[in-house]
Write a protein that holds these residues in place. Structure first.
Motif, PDB file in Angstrom:
ATOM      1  N   SER A  21       0.745  -1.028  -0.273  1.00 34.20           N
ATOM      2  CA  SER A  21      -0.265  -0.043  -0.069  1.00 34.20           C
ATOM      3  C   SER A  21       1.076   1.181  -0.105  1.00 34.20           C
ATOM      4  CB  SER A  21      -0.412   0.328   1.187  1.00 34.20           C
ATOM      5  OG  SER A  21       0.019   0.518   2.265  1.00 34.20           O
ATOM      6  N   TYR A  22       0.349   2.028   0.014  1.00 34.23           N
ATOM      7  CA  TYR A  22       0.737   3.843  -0.418  1.00 34.23           C
ATOM      8  C   TYR A  22       0.842   4.262   1.216  1.00 34.23           C
ATOM      9  CZ  TYR A  22       1.248   9.065  -0.439  1.00 34.23           C
ATOM     10  OH  TYR A  22       1.409  10.601  -0.484  1.00 34.23           O
ATOM     11  N   MET A  73      -1.007  -2.798  -6.784  1.00 34.89           N
ATOM     12  CA  MET A  73      -0.622  -1.449  -5.947  1.00 34.89           C
ATOM     13  C   MET A  73       0.423  -1.663  -6.081  1.00 34.89           C
ATOM     14  SD  MET A  73      -2.329  -2.638  -1.924  1.00 34.89           S
ATOM     15  CE  MET A  73      -1.790  -3.970  -1.809  1.00 34.89           C
ATOM     16  N   SER A  74       1.218  -0.214  -5.933  1.00 32.45           N
ATOM     17  CA  SER A  74       2.162   0.513  -6.108  1.00 32.45           C
ATOM     18  C   SER A  74       2.479   0.953  -6.872  1.00 32.45           C
ATOM     19  CB  SER A  74       3.497  -0.368  -5.096  1.00 32.45           C
ATOM     20  OG  SER A  74       4.324  -1.497  -6.178  1.00 32.45           O
ATOM     21  N   ASP A  91      -3.713   1.791  -5.519  1.00 35.50           N
ATOM     22  CA  ASP A  91      -3.650   1.690  -3.389  1.00 35.50           C
ATOM     23  C   ASP A  91      -4.158   0.513  -3.274  1.00 35.50           C
ATOM     24  OD1 ASP A  91      -2.810   1.968  -1.120  1.00 35.50           O
ATOM     25  OD2 ASP A  91      -3.393   3.738  -0.708  1.00 35.50           O
ATOM     26  N   LYS A  96      -4.859   6.951  -5.813  1.00 37.31           N
ATOM     27  CA  LYS A  96      -4.351   8.236  -4.658  1.00 37.31           C
ATOM     28  C   LYS A  96      -3.766   9.095  -5.767  1.00 37.31           C
ATOM     29  CE  LYS A  96      -2.650  10.257   0.061  1.00 37.31           C
ATOM     30  NZ  LYS A  96      -3.628  10.933  -0.355  1.00 37.31           N
TER      31      LYS A  96
END
Length: 108
Positions: A21-22, A73-74, A91, A96
């Motif tokens: 995740s962020y 993700m990433s 994310d 985001k």
């Protein structure tokens, strides 16, 4: 939609932040996204109205010229409109908008 996709090069990922995740990436890298770990995975134009469409396309209906792994993700998506770019990290849920310094991205 004109875009570029950046993915973490797994060979450079010493802290194992790919597919994280962020928030996890920020915690491992002092509050920043480590652009130096990323490589450009795609550049082109797709029929998409929003980032959710982009996610679908790069998971279920890849463009023929796309040779990288599915969007995860990433990954960072650069949206290019009117000669301006915005960057969005994939994310846990959705995307985001983030600062991302493409000058540090590894060249292919």
């Amino acid at each position: 939609m004109k875009l570029r996709i950046y993915q973490i090069d797994l060979n450079l990922d010493g802290k194992n932040v790919a597919f994280r995740s962020y928030g996890e990436i920020l915690s491992q890298y002092g509050g920043r996204i480590p652009a130096e770990l990323y490589r450009k995975a795609y550049e082109g134009t797709v029929e998409a109205e929003n980032l959710e469409d982009v996610f679908y396309i790069f998971n279920m209906d890849h463009p023929r010229e796309f040779r990288a792994r599915s969007l995860s993700m990433s990954d960072v998506v650069e949206v290019i409109e009117n000669n301006c770019s915005t960057f969005h990290i994939c994310d846990t849920f959705g995307f985001k908008e983030v600062p991302f310094d493409v000058s540090h991205v590894k060249q292919n």
